[in-house]
Design a protein around this motif. Structure first.
Motif, PDB file in Angstrom:
ATOM      1  N   ARG A 103      -7.568 -32.636  50.506  1.00  0.00           N
ATOM      2  CA  ARG A 103      -6.738 -33.318  49.309  1.00  0.00           C
ATOM      3  C   ARG A 103      -7.749 -34.720  49.115  1.00  0.00           C
ATOM      4  N   ASP A 151      -0.862 -36.513  38.111  1.00  0.00           N
ATOM      5  CA  ASP A 151       0.408 -36.832  38.137  1.00  0.00           C
ATOM      6  C   ASP A 151       0.978 -38.285  37.976  1.00  0.00           C
ATOM      7  N   GLU A 187     -10.824 -34.204  46.731  1.00  0.00           N
ATOM      8  CA  GLU A 187     -10.831 -33.843  45.376  1.00  0.00           C
ATOM      9  C   GLU A 187     -11.392 -34.937  44.415  1.00  0.00           C
ATOM     10  N   GLU A 243       0.402 -24.173  42.277  1.00  0.00           N
ATOM     11  CA  GLU A 243      -0.426 -25.446  41.930  1.00  0.00           C
ATOM     12  C   GLU A 243      -0.739 -25.816  40.676  1.00  0.00           C
ATOM     13  N   TYR A 259      -4.975 -29.225  40.920  1.00  0.00           N
ATOM     14  CA  TYR A 259      -4.717 -29.087  42.670  1.00  0.00           C
ATOM     15  C   TYR A 259      -5.207 -27.992  43.002  1.00  0.00           C
ATOM     16  N   GLY A 260      -5.853 -28.059  44.238  1.00  0.00           N
ATOM     17  CA  GLY A 260      -6.200 -26.856  45.013  1.00  0.00           C
ATOM     18  C   GLY A 260      -7.316 -25.942  44.382  1.00  0.00           C
ATOM     19  N   GLU A 276      -9.220 -27.355  36.523  1.00  0.00           N
ATOM     20  CA  GLU A 276      -9.082 -28.787  36.134  1.00  0.00           C
ATOM     21  C   GLU A 276      -8.361 -29.115  34.724  1.00  0.00           C
ATOM     22  N   ALA A 290      -8.642 -34.976  39.398  1.00  0.00           N
ATOM     23  CA  ALA A 290      -7.867 -33.974  39.876  1.00  0.00           C
ATOM     24  C   ALA A 290      -6.317 -34.153  39.752  1.00  0.00           C
ATOM     25  N   GLY A 291      -5.426 -33.323  40.542  1.00  0.00           N
ATOM     26  CA  GLY A 291      -4.182 -33.316  40.241  1.00  0.00           C
ATOM     27  C   GLY A 291      -3.428 -34.778  40.630  1.00  0.00           C
ATOM     28  N   GLN A 292      -3.878 -35.504  41.716  1.00  0.00           N
ATOM     29  CA  GLN A 292      -3.173 -36.887  42.106  1.00  0.00           C
ATOM     30  C   GLN A 292      -3.180 -37.668  40.741  1.00  0.00           C
TER      31      GLN A 292
END
Length: 297
Positions: free
Chosen positions: A199, A211, A202, A17, A21-22, A26, A206-208
């Motif tokens: 997801r 990216d 979140e 991860e 993510y997950g 952070e 967060a991760g999105q």
């Protein structure tokens, strides 16, 4: 949902991860760097006692996978399998209007960040962009200034597309006439729903969103070129010709950068190839067959 496929071919799949993510910690978008992630992957492999490993990457994950290949090509076993591979927007000359916006503006809301990712989709022949909330309800992007910029540059985008001649004619190891099917089988529906619910809950940072920032190179460029590995790892990739995030020009650029590549263009498919069973089965089966062949020798 891919575990059964992996077990069928005698493989162990590990999904690290990335920050945000997950259950991971952070990470500020300013601090997220593809080459740093390569170090994390190697530290994890060393901790688990894994000398060599194979990689399957999807979309922006391609950037992180190629970062590992750039830094540690000797640790990668065989071919890297890529699904809807992402390419530097600067090299592919895509999403040009986003370069005029400060990173702080992109990071304000996830809704705007996602606008960035699809605003130039190929279906906007009449210079209008929309996203569907359901089958009967269509709305325009919530951030209209960004859309205005895209309209101003549409002629330039089209001129660049017109300047490209010819089509990619590359070998492929993707099996012909194999049904793709959606990955979510009935017994996996509850897991699929739970994953998406988690997801969507979140936080925006967060991760999105991380990216998106990496993909657009707002704080850092990738730090390497896809053709810059001292000993380039072979690549086998699939891309759908209806992908609204990764246009033909990006795939042309991608194919021209990789010296050892096999590419399959799937007619009528979009950016969701990661959820197509035929695509994941192809990647996992190929790795399993190579591993078994290596064991015999």
């Amino acid at each position: 949902m891919f575990e059964e496929l992996a077990q069928r071919h005698g493989l162990r799949m590990i999904w690290p991860e990335r920050p945000g993510y997950g259950l991971s910690e952070e990470c500020s978008p300013q601090d997220l760097n593809a080459l740093d992630w390569a170090e994390v992957v190697i530290q994890l492999a060393d901790h688990l006692g894994i000398d060599k490993f194979s990689i399957i990457a999807q979309s922006v994950g391609t950037v992180f996978a190629m970062a590992v290949a750039h830094q540690y090509s000797s640790r990668i076993s065989g071919t890297i399998y890529m699904i809807s591979p992402w390419v530097s927007t600067q090299l592919a000359n895509t999403f040009k209007w986003t370069r005029r916006l400060p990173a702080s503006l992109v990071t304000k809301t996830l809704s705007f960040a996602m606008d960035v990712m699809w605003i130039f989709n190929k279906s906007s022949d009449s210079n209008t962009a929309s996203t569907s909330n359901n089958e009967d309800n269509t709305t325009t992007p919530p951030f209209s200034p960004a859309y205005s910029l895209s309209c101003d540059l549409q002629d330039e985008e089209n001129a660049f597309l017109a300047s490209l001649e010819g089509e990619i004619d590359l070998p492929t190891d993707f099996p012909p006439h194999r049904p793709l099917r959606h990955m979510v089988r009935p017994r996996h529906v509850s897991l699929y729903v739970a994953m998406n619910k988690y997801r969507m809950s979140e936080p925006y940072q967060a991760g999105q969103l991380g990216d998106v920032i990496v993909a657009l190179e707002k704080y850092h460029d990738f730090g390497f070129n896809y053709d810059g590995q001292p000993q380039q790892v072979p690549v086998s990739a699939v891309w759908g010709d209806k992908d609204s995030l990764i246009p033909q020009r990006a795939i042309d650029c991608f194919a021209n950068q990789i010296r050892d590549i096999r590419l399959k263009i799937l007619d009528g498919e979009g950016h969701d190839l990661i959820w197509k069973e035929g695509v994941m089965a192809w990647a996992i089966r190929s790795i399993g067959e190579r591993c078994r062949a290596a064991e015999k020798h």
